[in-house]
Design a protein around this motif. Structure first.
Motif, mmCIF file in Angstrom:
data_model
loop_
_atom_site.group_PDB
_atom_site.id
_atom_site.type_symbol
_atom_site.label_atom_id
_atom_site.label_comp_id
_atom_site.label_asym_id
_atom_site.label_seq_id
_atom_site.Cartn_x
_atom_site.Cartn_y
_atom_site.Cartn_z
ATOM 1 N N GLN A 166 0.833 -1.204 0.000
ATOM 2 C CA GLN A 166 0.000 0.000 0.000
ATOM 3 C C GLN A 166 0.867 1.252 0.000
ATOM 4 N N HIS A 167 1.960 1.197 0.737
ATOM 5 C CA HIS A 167 2.932 2.288 0.752
ATOM 6 C C HIS A 167 4.246 1.723 0.197
ATOM 7 N N PRO A 168 4.510 1.941 -1.098
ATOM 8 C CA PRO A 168 5.712 1.370 -1.709
ATOM 9 C C PRO A 168 6.967 1.696 -0.906
ATOM 10 N N ARG A 169 7.851 0.715 -0.836
ATOM 11 C CA ARG A 169 9.122 0.800 -0.115
ATOM 12 C C ARG A 169 8.954 0.813 1.403
ATOM 13 N N ALA A 170 7.796 0.358 1.869
ATOM 14 C CA ALA A 170 7.595 0.228 3.314
ATOM 15 C C ALA A 170 8.375 -0.977 3.833
ATOM 16 N N THR A 171 8.369 -1.152 5.149
ATOM 17 C CA THR A 171 9.126 -2.244 5.760
ATOM 18 C C THR A 171 8.397 -3.573 5.662
ATOM 19 N N THR A 172 7.075 -3.554 5.885
ATOM 20 C CA THR A 172 6.304 -4.798 5.862
ATOM 21 C C THR A 172 5.011 -4.606 5.074
ATOM 22 N N TRP A 173 4.404 -5.734 4.721
ATOM 23 C CA TRP A 173 3.062 -5.714 4.150
ATOM 24 C C TRP A 173 2.065 -5.469 5.278
ATOM 25 N N GLY A 174 0.796 -5.327 4.905
ATOM 26 C CA GLY A 174 -0.211 -4.932 5.886
ATOM 27 C C GLY A 174 -0.826 -6.050 6.685
ATOM 28 N N TYR A 175 -0.510 -7.310 6.360
ATOM 29 C CA TYR A 175 -1.078 -8.474 7.043
ATOM 30 C C TYR A 175 -2.608 -8.374 7.087
ATOM 31 N N LYS A 176 -3.236 -8.298 8.245
ATOM 32 C CA LYS A 176 -4.707 -8.294 8.299
ATOM 33 C C LYS A 176 -5.302 -7.142 7.494
ATOM 34 N N ASP A 177 -4.646 -6.000 7.506
ATOM 35 C CA ASP A 177 -5.166 -4.845 6.761
ATOM 36 C C ASP A 177 -5.141 -5.076 5.257
ATOM 37 N N ASP A 178 -4.284 -5.990 4.791
ATOM 38 C CA ASP A 178 -4.172 -6.256 3.356
ATOM 39 C C ASP A 178 -5.114 -7.362 2.872
ATOM 40 N N LEU A 179 -5.780 -8.046 3.769
ATOM 41 C CA LEU A 179 -6.640 -9.160 3.346
ATOM 42 C C LEU A 179 -7.748 -8.719 2.378
ATOM 43 N N PRO A 180 -8.457 -7.603 2.641
ATOM 44 C CA PRO A 180 -9.476 -7.179 1.664
ATOM 45 C C PRO A 180 -8.881 -6.882 0.282
ATOM 46 N N TYR A 181 -7.672 -6.311 0.259
ATOM 47 C CA TYR A 181 -7.034 -5.997 -1.028
ATOM 48 C C TYR A 181 -6.744 -7.270 -1.815
ATOM 49 N N PHE A 182 -6.145 -8.271 -1.177
ATOM 50 C CA PHE A 182 -5.819 -9.498 -1.895
ATOM 51 C C PHE A 182 -7.076 -10.247 -2.325
ATOM 52 N N SER A 183 -8.103 -10.223 -1.502
ATOM 53 C CA SER A 183 -9.362 -10.864 -1.893
ATOM 54 C C SER A 183 -9.941 -10.185 -3.125
ATOM 55 N N ALA A 184 -9.919 -8.867 -3.147
ATOM 56 C CA ALA A 184 -10.452 -8.121 -4.285
ATOM 57 C C ALA A 184 -9.598 -8.316 -5.535
ATOM 58 N N LEU A 185 -8.274 -8.379 -5.361
ATOM 59 C CA LEU A 185 -7.388 -8.563 -6.510
ATOM 60 C C LEU A 185 -7.565 -9.935 -7.136
ATOM 61 N N VAL A 186 -7.667 -10.965 -6.300
ATOM 62 C CA VAL A 186 -7.918 -12.310 -6.824
ATOM 63 C C VAL A 186 -9.244 -12.341 -7.578
ATOM 64 N N GLN A 187 -10.282 -11.748 -7.001
ATOM 65 C CA GLN A 187 -11.593 -11.698 -7.652
ATOM 66 C C GLN A 187 -11.525 -10.936 -8.971
ATOM 67 N N ARG A 188 -10.797 -9.828 -8.981
ATOM 68 C CA ARG A 188 -10.677 -9.027 -10.211
ATOM 69 C C ARG A 188 -10.022 -9.833 -11.336
ATOM 70 N N LEU A 189 -9.036 -10.637 -11.013
ATOM 71 C CA LEU A 189 -8.313 -11.396 -12.045
ATOM 72 C C LEU A 189 -9.113 -12.598 -12.544
ATOM 73 N N GLN A 190 -10.230 -12.887 -11.897
ATOM 74 C CA GLN A 190 -11.105 -13.950 -12.395
ATOM 75 C C GLN A 190 -12.108 -13.429 -13.412
ATOM 76 N N ASP A 191 -12.115 -12.103 -13.644
ATOM 77 C CA ASP A 191 -13.009 -11.517 -14.647
ATOM 78 C C ASP A 191 -12.595 -11.965 -16.046
ATOM 79 N N LYS A 192 -13.461 -11.668 -17.024
ATOM 80 C CA LYS A 192 -13.297 -12.241 -18.359
ATOM 81 C C LYS A 192 -12.054 -11.777 -19.099
ATOM 82 N N ASP A 193 -11.454 -10.638 -18.701
ATOM 83 C CA ASP A 193 -10.259 -10.194 -19.424
ATOM 84 C C ASP A 193 -9.009 -10.960 -19.004
ATOM 85 N N PHE A 194 -9.033 -11.598 -17.786
ATOM 86 C CA PHE A 194 -7.907 -12.428 -17.371
ATOM 87 C C PHE A 194 -8.305 -13.891 -17.173
#
Length: 336
Positions: free
Chosen positions: A134-162
């Motif tokens: 979320q903040h490029p060049r940060a020390t760590t990923w967001g862990y629990k805070d990043d779960l909604p992002y990864f869920s949405a990204l996986v869902q987005r890549l299942q759309d018809k263009d990918f």
């Protein structure tokens, strides 16, 4: 008048004698300004090149073989990820491809993971997805805070263009990205398997230890100075044992060893293969380089006896094969 002329002559003579001495500090001052300006320009160029290698547009970069590599931009929750789609897949209009998510480490950006060899594995074509913190060049990923992002990204890549196949979606990462990948394998069911390179389990206070998790492969250098620095009591072997005991907490600690080639630089390399039981399958590829100072680098064949990328991909598709075989056996026995 004579006194006045003598005074003027003395002043002129004094100024003439002082002029070279006065000019020297002035020249040094200008030289310092020029050198300082040049250093600032060089640092600015370096920063711009490093931080802006991937503009927020569809980009074209070139790998070492000078073949064009195209990365497509995907934005979810105002965060950018890049997707590499092999040419053979761009030509196909049907089918659901596999996808491998590759997470960068601390202080990095998505583009740091380009060129690790995933794009070159054309014999098993798949999408390679490069998310970014979320903040490029940060020390760590967001862990629990990043779960909604990864869920949405996986869902987005299942759309018809990918059209990504949800049953063949994998995740791996280097360093902090590897620790985040292990967390995702435990917390969500979006990934069939995953891997971590030069990384251990981390942020265990955020883990749901009641969950079983998903199969994982870890690639671990016992001479990695970063693993030693973050290890409990600075003892790398304790970090190694903690990672295995966490991932195998519901299952046995019995494994089958598989030896890999050694070399003048790699003193040994072995895969400890833990079976699928009450814990998910775990392959622990651990090795040690002879260099006394160690390395935190992603293993590749230019200096190592194996490629971390190739070993991860082999593991992912071996998990897929075993899963399909198990499903087939269950079906033949009257299962689902």
């Amino acid at each position: 008048k004579r006194c006045h002329l003598q005074e003027c002559n003395s002043s002129i003579s004094l100024s003439l004698h002082m002029h070279p001495a006065a000019a020297c500090p002035r020249m040094l001052m200008w030289l310092g300004i020029v050198v300082t300006s040049l250093i600032c320009v060089l640092w600015a160029v370096k920063f711009i090149w490093k931080g802006s290698r991937v503009p927020y547009e569809q980009v074209r970069v070139f790998d070492r073989s000078a073949d064009g590599m195209q990365y497509e931009k995907v934005i979810v929750f105002d965060r950018v990820a890049y997707v590499h789609r092999p040419a053979v897949m761009r030509a196909q209009a049907e089918g659901r491809p596999a996808a491998v998510f590759v997470l960068h480490g601390s202080g990095g950006v998505a583009a740091d993971m380009f060129g690790r060899g995933f794009e070159a594995l054309a014999d098993v074509p798949f999408l390679t997805v490069y998310p970014e913190m979320q903040h490029p060049r940060a020390t760590t990923w967001g862990y629990k805070d990043d779960l909604p992002y990864f869920s949405a990204l996986v869902q987005r890549l299942q759309d018809k263009d990918f059209r990504v196949d949800p049953a063949r979606t994998f995740v791996c990462g280097h360093s902090a990205g590897g620790s985040m990948a292990l967390f995702l394998l435990n917390e969500v069911d979006h990934f069939a398997a995953g891997g971590a390179v030069e990384a251990a389990v981390g942020h265990l206070d955020s883990w749901n230890m009641a969950r079983r998790g998903h199969p994982a492969m870890i690639i671990w250098n016992h001479r990695d100075p970063v693993l030693r620095a973050y290890a409990p009591e600075k003892k790398e072997e304790k970090y190694f044992d903690l990672t295995i005991s966490t991932l195998r907490r519901h299952g046995s600690r019995t494994f089958t060893p598989q030896w890999l080639p050694s070399s003048w630089f790699i003193s040994f390399a072995q895969i400890q293969k833990y079976p699928e039981d009450d814990s998910p399958r775990l392959w622990m590829l651990h090795f040690q380089n002879r260099w006394p100072f160690g390395t935190h680098d992603w293993p590749e064949k230019s200096w190592c006896t194996f490629s971390a990328t190739e070993e991860l991909v082999k593991f992912f598709f071996e998990v897929q094969r075993l899963s399909a075989s198990s499903a087939s056996n269950s079906s033949s026995l009257g299962g689902f």
